[in-house]
Scaffold this motif. Structure first.
Motif, PDB file in Angstrom:
ATOM      1  N   LYS A   1       0.834  -1.206   0.000  1.00 24.12           N
ATOM      2  CA  LYS A   1       0.000   0.000   0.000  1.00 24.12           C
ATOM      3  C   LYS A   1       0.867   1.254   0.000  1.00 24.12           C
ATOM      4  O   LYS A   1       0.607   2.213  -0.730  1.00 24.12           O
ATOM      5  CB  LYS A   1      -0.928  -0.007   1.215  1.00 24.12           C
ATOM      6  N   ALA A   2       1.927   1.243   0.806  1.00 24.36           N
ATOM      7  CA  ALA A   2       2.843   2.394   0.850  1.00 24.36           C
ATOM      8  C   ALA A   2       3.515   2.595  -0.499  1.00 24.36           C
ATOM      9  O   ALA A   2       3.680   3.729  -0.963  1.00 24.36           O
ATOM     10  CB  ALA A   2       3.888   2.186   1.936  1.00 24.36           C
ATOM     11  N   ARG A   3       3.877   1.503  -1.143  1.00 21.22           N
ATOM     12  CA  ARG A   3       4.528   1.600  -2.457  1.00 21.22           C
ATOM     13  C   ARG A   3       3.577   2.160  -3.509  1.00 21.22           C
ATOM     14  O   ARG A   3       3.967   2.985  -4.339  1.00 21.22           O
ATOM     15  CB  ARG A   3       5.051   0.238  -2.891  1.00 21.22           C
ATOM     16  N   LEU A   4       2.323   1.731  -3.459  1.00 18.91           N
ATOM     17  CA  LEU A   4       1.334   2.243  -4.413  1.00 18.91           C
ATOM     18  C   LEU A   4       1.023   3.716  -4.175  1.00 18.91           C
ATOM     19  O   LEU A   4       0.817   4.472  -5.124  1.00 18.91           O
ATOM     20  CB  LEU A   4       0.043   1.422  -4.333  1.00 18.91           C
ATOM     21  N   SER A   5       1.013   4.126  -2.901  1.00 17.22           N
ATOM     22  CA  SER A   5       0.661   5.514  -2.603  1.00 17.22           C
ATOM     23  C   SER A   5       1.814   6.481  -2.872  1.00 17.22           C
ATOM     24  O   SER A   5       1.582   7.672  -3.077  1.00 17.22           O
ATOM     25  CB  SER A   5       0.187   5.653  -1.151  1.00 17.22           C
ATOM     26  N   ASN A   6       3.029   6.001  -2.895  1.00 11.92           N
ATOM     27  CA  ASN A   6       4.175   6.874  -3.157  1.00 11.92           C
ATOM     28  C   ASN A   6       5.249   6.084  -3.914  1.00 11.92           C
ATOM     29  O   ASN A   6       6.297   5.738  -3.347  1.00 11.92           O
ATOM     30  CB  ASN A   6       4.734   7.424  -1.843  1.00 11.92           C
ATOM     31  N   PRO A   7       5.018   5.788  -5.193  1.00  6.55           N
ATOM     32  CA  PRO A   7       5.942   4.935  -5.946  1.00  6.55           C
ATOM     33  C   PRO A   7       7.336   5.532  -6.115  1.00  6.55           C
ATOM     34  O   PRO A   7       8.311   4.798  -6.275  1.00  6.55           O
ATOM     35  CB  PRO A   7       5.250   4.748  -7.301  1.00  6.55           C
ATOM     36  N   ARG A   8       7.469   6.863  -6.062  1.00  8.01           N
ATOM     37  CA  ARG A   8       8.811   7.468  -6.230  1.00  8.01           C
ATOM     38  C   ARG A   8       9.733   7.154  -5.057  1.00  8.01           C
ATOM     39  O   ARG A   8      10.947   7.234  -5.181  1.00  8.01           O
ATOM     40  CB  ARG A   8       8.682   8.976  -6.408  1.00  8.01           C
ATOM     41  N   ARG A   9       9.151   6.816  -3.929  1.00  9.70           N
ATOM     42  CA  ARG A   9       9.958   6.479  -2.744  1.00  9.70           C
ATOM     43  C   ARG A   9      10.681   5.143  -2.911  1.00  9.70           C
ATOM     44  O   ARG A   9      11.683   4.898  -2.269  1.00  9.70           O
ATOM     45  CB  ARG A   9       9.038   6.419  -1.531  1.00  9.70           C
ATOM     46  N   TRP A  10      10.174   4.293  -3.785  1.00 11.61           N
ATOM     47  CA  TRP A  10      10.679   2.929  -3.922  1.00 11.61           C
ATOM     48  C   TRP A  10      11.533   2.820  -5.177  1.00 11.61           C
ATOM     49  O   TRP A  10      11.099   3.161  -6.259  1.00 11.61           O
ATOM     50  CB  TRP A  10       9.515   1.946  -3.983  1.00 11.61           C
ATOM     51  N   THR A  11      12.727   2.312  -5.038  1.00  6.49           N
ATOM     52  CA  THR A  11      13.602   2.107  -6.196  1.00  6.49           C
ATOM     53  C   THR A  11      13.516   0.678  -6.713  1.00  6.49           C
ATOM     54  O   THR A  11      13.982   0.381  -7.799  1.00  6.49           O
ATOM     55  CB  THR A  11      15.067   2.416  -5.830  1.00  6.49           C
ATOM     56  N   GLY A  12      12.956  -0.197  -5.919  1.00  9.78           N
ATOM     57  CA  GLY A  12      12.835  -1.598  -6.319  1.00  9.78           C
ATOM     58  C   GLY A  12      11.614  -2.218  -5.663  1.00  9.78           C
ATOM     59  O   GLY A  12      10.619  -1.539  -5.415  1.00  9.78           O
ATOM     60  N   GLN A  13      11.722  -3.488  -5.395  1.00  7.55           N
ATOM     61  CA  GLN A  13      10.618  -4.204  -4.756  1.00  7.55           C
ATOM     62  C   GLN A  13      10.540  -3.848  -3.268  1.00  7.55           C
ATOM     63  O   GLN A  13      11.495  -3.332  -2.694  1.00  7.55           O
ATOM     64  CB  GLN A  13      10.829  -5.713  -4.910  1.00  7.55           C
ATOM     65  N   THR A  14       9.403  -4.157  -2.679  1.00  3.15           N
ATOM     66  CA  THR A  14       9.270  -3.981  -1.234  1.00  3.15           C
ATOM     67  C   THR A  14      10.005  -5.114  -0.525  1.00  3.15           C
ATOM     68  O   THR A  14      10.411  -6.092  -1.150  1.00  3.15           O
ATOM     69  CB  THR A  14       7.790  -3.985  -0.802  1.00  3.15           C
ATOM     70  N   ARG A  15      10.160  -4.963   0.746  1.00  6.71           N
ATOM     71  CA  ARG A  15      10.829  -5.985   1.545  1.00  6.71           C
ATOM     72  C   ARG A  15      10.089  -7.316   1.435  1.00  6.71           C
ATOM     73  O   ARG A  15       8.866  -7.362   1.364  1.00  6.71           O
ATOM     74  CB  ARG A  15      10.858  -5.543   3.005  1.00  6.71           C
TER      75      ARG A  15
END
Length: 157
Positions: free
Chosen positions: A123-137
């Motif tokens: 959910k965090a990745r979907l709400s702010n995709p620029r924060r993530w450079t790759g996959q989630t943990r």
């Protein structure tokens, strides 16, 4: 009269210890031999032969309330060890089992916790995709745990 037939162990019982004098003394070795227990010793100057024991000793020594000056009596020592074991099993989140406690893991409650963590991260990745450079943990349940795995364990799992 009830007669219980004991089946022999398929493998001998093994007592693994460090190379300390008490464990290598002739009385101890003879007693172990009489009981059918095989002795096993760490290699000299190799502290990680018993990695699980070394790991818990390290965790124990880094606790804020570790009794560096020792204990005044046996009751104080027992009380401290009981509090440490309770903390270690019920409060401390272990990295080797995805940051859940051993108690949660043994009760089978870890899967729900891990699924919830995975959902929160997604959910965090979907709400702010620029924060993530790759996959989630990776919050998948770890089925087998070991310290200092040898190459065969790493390749097979």
């Amino acid at each position: 009269m009830l007669v219980v037939k004991k089946e022999p162990h398929p493998k001998p019982l093994v007592l693994h210890s460090d190379n300390g004098s008490p464990m290598k003394g002739s009385d101890m070795l003879q007693t172990m031999h009489n009981l059918g227990v095989v002795s096993s010793f760490n290699r000299p100057r190799v502290s990680n032969d018993n990695a699980y024991a070394e790991s818990i000793f390290r965790t124990c020594k880094y606790r804020p309330n570790y009794p560096y000056k020792g204990f005044t009596d046996l009751m104080q020592a027992r009380a401290w060890v009981l509090s440490f074991v309770t903390w270690y099993n019920q409060v401390h989140r272990h990295s080797g089992i995805q940051f859940v406690t051993p108690q949660v893991r043994h009760e089978g409650k870890d899967q729900a916790i891990l699924e919830n963590r995975k959902a929160v991260y997604e959910k965090a990745r979907l709400s702010n995709p620029r924060r993530w450079t790759g996959q989630t943990r990776n919050w998948n349940r770890i089925e087998r745990v070991w310290l200092n795995p040898d190459n065969n364990q790493m390749l097979n799992h």
